[in-house]
Motif scaffolding. Sequence first.
Motif, mmCIF file in Angstrom:
data_model
loop_
_atom_site.group_PDB
_atom_site.id
_atom_site.type_symbol
_atom_site.label_atom_id
_atom_site.label_comp_id
_atom_site.label_asym_id
_atom_site.label_seq_id
_atom_site.Cartn_x
_atom_site.Cartn_y
_atom_site.Cartn_z
ATOM 1 N N GLU A 35 50.588 -38.724 99.725
ATOM 2 C CA GLU A 35 51.730 -37.833 99.944
ATOM 3 C C GLU A 35 52.832 -38.568 100.698
ATOM 4 N N GLY A 36 54.066 -38.350 100.278
ATOM 5 C CA GLY A 36 55.217 -38.915 100.971
ATOM 6 C C GLY A 36 55.596 -40.316 100.546
ATOM 7 N N ALA A 37 54.991 -40.828 99.492
ATOM 8 C CA ALA A 37 55.343 -42.175 99.024
ATOM 9 C C ALA A 37 56.685 -42.111 98.301
ATOM 10 N N PRO A 38 57.571 -43.077 98.584
ATOM 11 C CA PRO A 38 58.868 -43.083 97.906
ATOM 12 C C PRO A 38 58.700 -43.276 96.394
ATOM 13 N N SER A 39 59.571 -42.643 95.632
ATOM 14 C CA SER A 39 59.530 -42.802 94.183
ATOM 15 C C SER A 39 59.761 -44.268 93.829
ATOM 16 N N GLY A 40 58.974 -44.769 92.926
ATOM 17 C CA GLY A 40 59.097 -46.166 92.504
ATOM 18 C C GLY A 40 58.313 -47.136 93.356
ATOM 19 N N SER A 41 57.625 -46.643 94.390
ATOM 20 C CA SER A 41 56.818 -47.533 95.224
ATOM 21 C C SER A 41 55.513 -47.857 94.507
ATOM 22 N N LEU A 42 54.911 -48.963 94.877
ATOM 23 C CA LEU A 42 53.705 -49.453 94.222
ATOM 24 C C LEU A 42 52.494 -49.180 95.092
ATOM 25 N N LEU A 43 51.446 -48.621 94.503
ATOM 26 C CA LEU A 43 50.198 -48.362 95.209
ATOM 27 C C LEU A 43 49.209 -49.462 94.883
ATOM 28 N N LEU A 44 48.635 -50.045 95.939
ATOM 29 C CA LEU A 44 47.574 -51.033 95.777
ATOM 30 C C LEU A 44 46.344 -50.532 96.510
ATOM 31 N N VAL A 45 45.203 -50.611 95.861
ATOM 32 C CA VAL A 45 43.934 -50.250 96.478
ATOM 33 C C VAL A 45 43.031 -51.468 96.371
ATOM 34 N N ASP A 46 42.637 -51.972 97.520
ATOM 35 C CA ASP A 46 41.811 -53.188 97.588
ATOM 36 C C ASP A 46 42.484 -54.353 96.863
ATOM 37 N N GLY A 47 43.813 -54.414 96.931
ATOM 38 C CA GLY A 47 44.565 -55.501 96.318
ATOM 39 C C GLY A 47 44.852 -55.326 94.841
ATOM 40 N N ASN A 48 44.379 -54.236 94.248
ATOM 41 C CA ASN A 48 44.589 -53.978 92.814
ATOM 42 C C ASN A 48 45.720 -52.972 92.628
ATOM 43 N N SER A 49 46.676 -53.316 91.776
ATOM 44 C CA SER A 49 47.816 -52.444 91.511
ATOM 45 C C SER A 49 47.385 -51.207 90.726
ATOM 46 N N MET A 50 47.785 -50.033 91.235
ATOM 47 C CA MET A 50 47.457 -48.767 90.590
ATOM 48 C C MET A 50 48.684 -48.091 89.991
ATOM 49 N N GLY A 51 49.858 -48.713 90.144
ATOM 50 C CA GLY A 51 51.074 -48.134 89.590
ATOM 51 C C GLY A 51 51.886 -47.415 90.647
ATOM 52 N N ASP A 52 52.752 -46.520 90.194
ATOM 53 C CA ASP A 52 53.662 -45.781 91.067
ATOM 54 C C ASP A 52 52.874 -44.896 92.032
ATOM 55 N N ALA A 53 53.056 -45.136 93.336
ATOM 56 C CA ALA A 53 52.310 -44.397 94.355
ATOM 57 C C ALA A 53 52.620 -42.908 94.325
ATOM 58 N N SER A 54 53.858 -42.553 94.011
ATOM 59 C CA SER A 54 54.228 -41.134 94.003
ATOM 60 C C SER A 54 53.574 -40.370 92.849
ATOM 61 N N ALA A 55 53.002 -41.073 91.881
ATOM 62 C CA ALA A 55 52.309 -40.420 90.764
ATOM 63 C C ALA A 55 50.985 -39.804 91.206
ATOM 64 N N TYR A 56 50.460 -40.243 92.355
ATOM 65 C CA TYR A 56 49.168 -39.751 92.847
ATOM 66 C C TYR A 56 49.377 -38.811 94.031
ATOM 67 N N ASP A 57 50.259 -37.846 93.880
ATOM 68 C CA ASP A 57 50.618 -36.955 94.980
ATOM 69 C C ASP A 57 49.639 -35.793 95.169
ATOM 70 N N GLY A 58 48.620 -35.709 94.342
ATOM 71 C CA GLY A 58 47.633 -34.639 94.469
ATOM 72 C C GLY A 58 48.014 -33.366 93.753
ATOM 73 N N ARG A 59 49.149 -33.366 93.067
ATOM 74 C CA ARG A 59 49.640 -32.160 92.370
ATOM 75 C C ARG A 59 49.911 -32.469 90.907
ATOM 76 N N PRO A 60 49.060 -32.557 90.022
ATOM 77 C CA PRO A 60 47.617 -32.502 90.152
ATOM 78 C C PRO A 60 46.963 -33.875 90.202
ATOM 79 N N ALA A 61 47.736 -34.940 89.999
ATOM 80 C CA ALA A 61 47.148 -36.267 89.824
ATOM 81 C C ALA A 61 46.611 -36.851 91.131
ATOM 82 N N VAL A 62 45.387 -37.362 91.052
ATOM 83 C CA VAL A 62 44.759 -38.082 92.146
ATOM 84 C C VAL A 62 44.173 -39.365 91.570
ATOM 85 N N LEU A 63 43.839 -40.287 92.439
ATOM 86 C CA LEU A 63 43.250 -41.549 92.005
ATOM 87 C C LEU A 63 41.758 -41.520 92.311
#
Length: 99
Positions: A35-63
């Motif tokens: 929640e609160g990630a700027p649009s267009g920001s990149l999400l990395l989990v354990d060094g692996n790129s997961m794409g746009d962080a704002s896409a996983y806002d929990g409404r409804p998309a989660v990782l």
Amino acid sequence: MTRLLAVTALALTACVSTPSTTVRTTDTRPSLAIEGAPSGSLLLVDGNSMGDASAYDGRPAVLRVEPGTHVVEVQDRSGRVVFRQTVFVESETKTIQVH
């Protein structure tokens, strides 16, 4: 000829009435919501790129992730790290607030 037609009709009827089974499994792995990630920001989990962080806002998309400890990082468009946290995820959904 009539016998051949009868055998063909019987074979086709048998094919139509074949039972079918559908198996559905539920993904029970825990998940992360960002929640609160700027649009267009990149999400990395354990060094692996997961794409746009704002896409996983929990409404409804989660990782979906494996249970355990993960390093979550959010980078802005220039690649600068704006958020980094080590989280432990055991079950359900863990919501991470990006400040």
